[in-house]
Design an enzyme around this catalytic site. Structure first.
Site, PDB file in Angstrom:
ATOM      1  N   HIS A 180       0.845  -1.201   0.000  1.00 24.16           N
ATOM      2  CA  HIS A 180       0.000   0.000   0.000  1.00 24.16           C
ATOM      3  C   HIS A 180       0.882   1.253   0.000  1.00 24.16           C
ATOM      4  CE1 HIS A 180      -3.050   2.610   2.393  1.00 24.16           C
ATOM      5  NE2 HIS A 180      -3.462   2.524   1.148  1.00 24.16           N
ATOM      6  N   ASP A 212      -0.789   6.412  -5.144  1.00 26.76           N
ATOM      7  CA  ASP A 212      -1.783   7.450  -5.425  1.00 26.76           C
ATOM      8  C   ASP A 212      -1.186   8.513  -6.344  1.00 26.76           C
ATOM      9  OD1 ASP A 212      -3.612   6.404  -3.313  1.00 26.76           O
ATOM     10  OD2 ASP A 212      -1.950   7.006  -2.018  1.00 26.76           O
ATOM     11  N   GLU A 228      -3.721   4.395  -8.314  1.00 31.94           N
ATOM     12  CA  GLU A 228      -4.979   4.994  -7.843  1.00 31.94           C
ATOM     13  C   GLU A 228      -5.021   6.460  -8.256  1.00 31.94           C
ATOM     14  OE1 GLU A 228      -6.024   4.860  -3.595  1.00 31.94           O
ATOM     15  OE2 GLU A 228      -7.486   6.445  -4.028  1.00 31.94           O
ATOM     16  N   GLU A 265       0.608  -0.546  -4.800  1.00 31.48           N
ATOM     17  CA  GLU A 265      -0.444   0.451  -5.069  1.00 31.48           C
ATOM     18  C   GLU A 265       0.143   1.811  -4.754  1.00 31.48           C
ATOM     19  OE1 GLU A 265      -3.767   3.115  -3.428  1.00 31.48           O
ATOM     20  OE2 GLU A 265      -1.901   2.445  -2.507  1.00 31.48           O
ATOM     21  N   HIS A 299      -0.636  11.262  -1.622  1.00 26.78           N
ATOM     22  CA  HIS A 299      -1.941  10.837  -1.101  1.00 26.78           C
ATOM     23  C   HIS A 299      -2.838  12.017  -0.758  1.00 26.78           C
ATOM     24  CE1 HIS A 299      -4.894   9.562   1.913  1.00 26.78           C
ATOM     25  NE2 HIS A 299      -4.931   8.436   1.218  1.00 26.78           N
TER      26      HIS A 299
HETATM   27  O1  G3P Z   1      -6.527   1.908  -3.301  1.00 21.76           O
HETATM   28  C1  G3P Z   1      -6.698   1.395  -2.026  1.00 21.76           C
HETATM   29  C2  G3P Z   1      -6.399   2.415  -0.953  1.00 21.76           C
HETATM   30  O2  G3P Z   1      -5.160   2.990  -1.225  1.00 21.76           O
HETATM   31  C3  G3P Z   1      -7.462   3.470  -0.841  1.00 21.76           C
HETATM   32  O3  G3P Z   1      -7.257   4.309   0.246  1.00 21.76           O
HETATM   33  O4  G3P Z   1      -6.718   6.498   1.187  1.00 21.76           O
HETATM   34  O5  G3P Z   1      -5.006   4.703   1.187  1.00 21.76           O
HETATM   35  O6  G3P Z   1      -5.629   5.820  -0.936  1.00 21.76           O
HETATM   36  P1  G3P Z   1      -6.086   5.378   0.412  1.00 21.76           P
HETATM   37 MG    MG Z   2      -4.456   4.677  -2.355  1.00 27.21          MG
END
Ligand code: G3P
Ligand code: MG
Length: 247
Positions: free
Chosen positions: A15, A44, A117, A42, A57
């Site tokens: 993450h 952002d 993302e 993953e 993020h």
């Molecule tokens: O994409 C899954 C997760 O990353 C969504 O929440 O706030 O960590 O981007 P966040």
């Molecule tokens: Mg995310």
């Protein structure tokens, strides 16, 4: 015809690049994830004032960098000078804020699969979806395209319009009951939702429809095992030192 995800989904995605083991959304995180044997990450992505995609993020720079103000109001010339590592630990000082391009190159070099993302700043949903989709197609040309997800329906619709071949995932906190319609409208392949809000009825429907469900954020190995047993395909984790494929 639906676009295809050209790779089997692994059970675990690191993450925000390297989870809790690195400053979030950094190249250092990608190296740590790859070093631990993770197959997928993953991260952002948001647009700067110049409309370029960067990894971040929050809309604000302050929590994870030494900058201030909003990413969407900051030019590339200032973003490339920021430190995105020192907030986490002095050992990471000097870690740059990554562009989508630098993250793509690192993923390709390290053999990491990616879930990009789209994280649009408020008011920039469509623009972000379109730009990120176009850049993803260019940057991952000739290799496995990332799975591209977003909480923003309009960002995903713009991504789909810009790149019909892009594998998309619908991202929610709790999956709404009309998810099959929404998925079909977007030509999306996967459902992503909060691990504590996943319910067995939805999992059953998704299984029957052949739609993989991915849950965030799972840091307890016992919880990961339980989710896999209930039919969840993959988890996003900050504790990539603890969570293993299939628990
Ligand atoms: O994409 C899954 C997760 O990353 C969504 O929440 O706030 O960590 O981007 P966040
Ligand atoms: Mg995310």
């Amino acid at each position: 015809m639906l676009p295809r995800l050209g790779w089997p989904l692994p059970g675990v995605f690191a993450h925000r690049c390297g989870g809790a083991l690195a400053p979030e959304n950094t190249l250092a995180g990608l190296h740590i994830a790859a070093g631990l044997g993770l197959r997928a990450v993953e991260f952002d992505v948001m647009l700067s004032a110049d409309g370029s995609p960067w990894l971040l993020h929050d809309e604000a720079l302050a929590r994870t960098t030494n900058g201030d103000g909003l990413l969407c109001e900051t030019p590339d010339s200032a973003l490339c000078l920021l430190d995105a590592g020192a907030y986490r630990h002095p050992a990471f000082a000097g870690e740059p804020l990554p562009t989508l391009e630098s993250a793509a190159l690192a993923c390709r070099r390290l053999g990491l699969l990616a879930n990009v993302e789209i994280k649009p700043a408020a008011g920039f949903e469509e623009r972000t979806g379109e730009v990120v989709a176009r850049r993803v197609i260019e940057l991952w040309s000739g290799t496995d395209l990332p799975l591209v997800s977003s909480f923003s329906r309009s960002a995903l619709a713009a991504a789909r319009a810009a790149a019909p071949e892009l594998p998309l995932g619908s991202l929610y906190e709790r999956v709404p009951s009309d998810w099959p319609v929404r998925l079909r409208e977007l030509g999306a392949l996967t459902l992503h939702c909060r691990a504590d809000l996943v319910d067995d009825e939805m999992l059953g429907e998704a299984r029957a429809a052949g739609v993989p469900v991915l849950c965030y954020t799972v840091n307890d190995p016992a919880l990961a095992t339980a989710l896999f047993a209930r039919g969840v395909t993959a988890v996003f984790s900050d504790r990539i030192d603890r969570i293993r494929e299939h628990g």
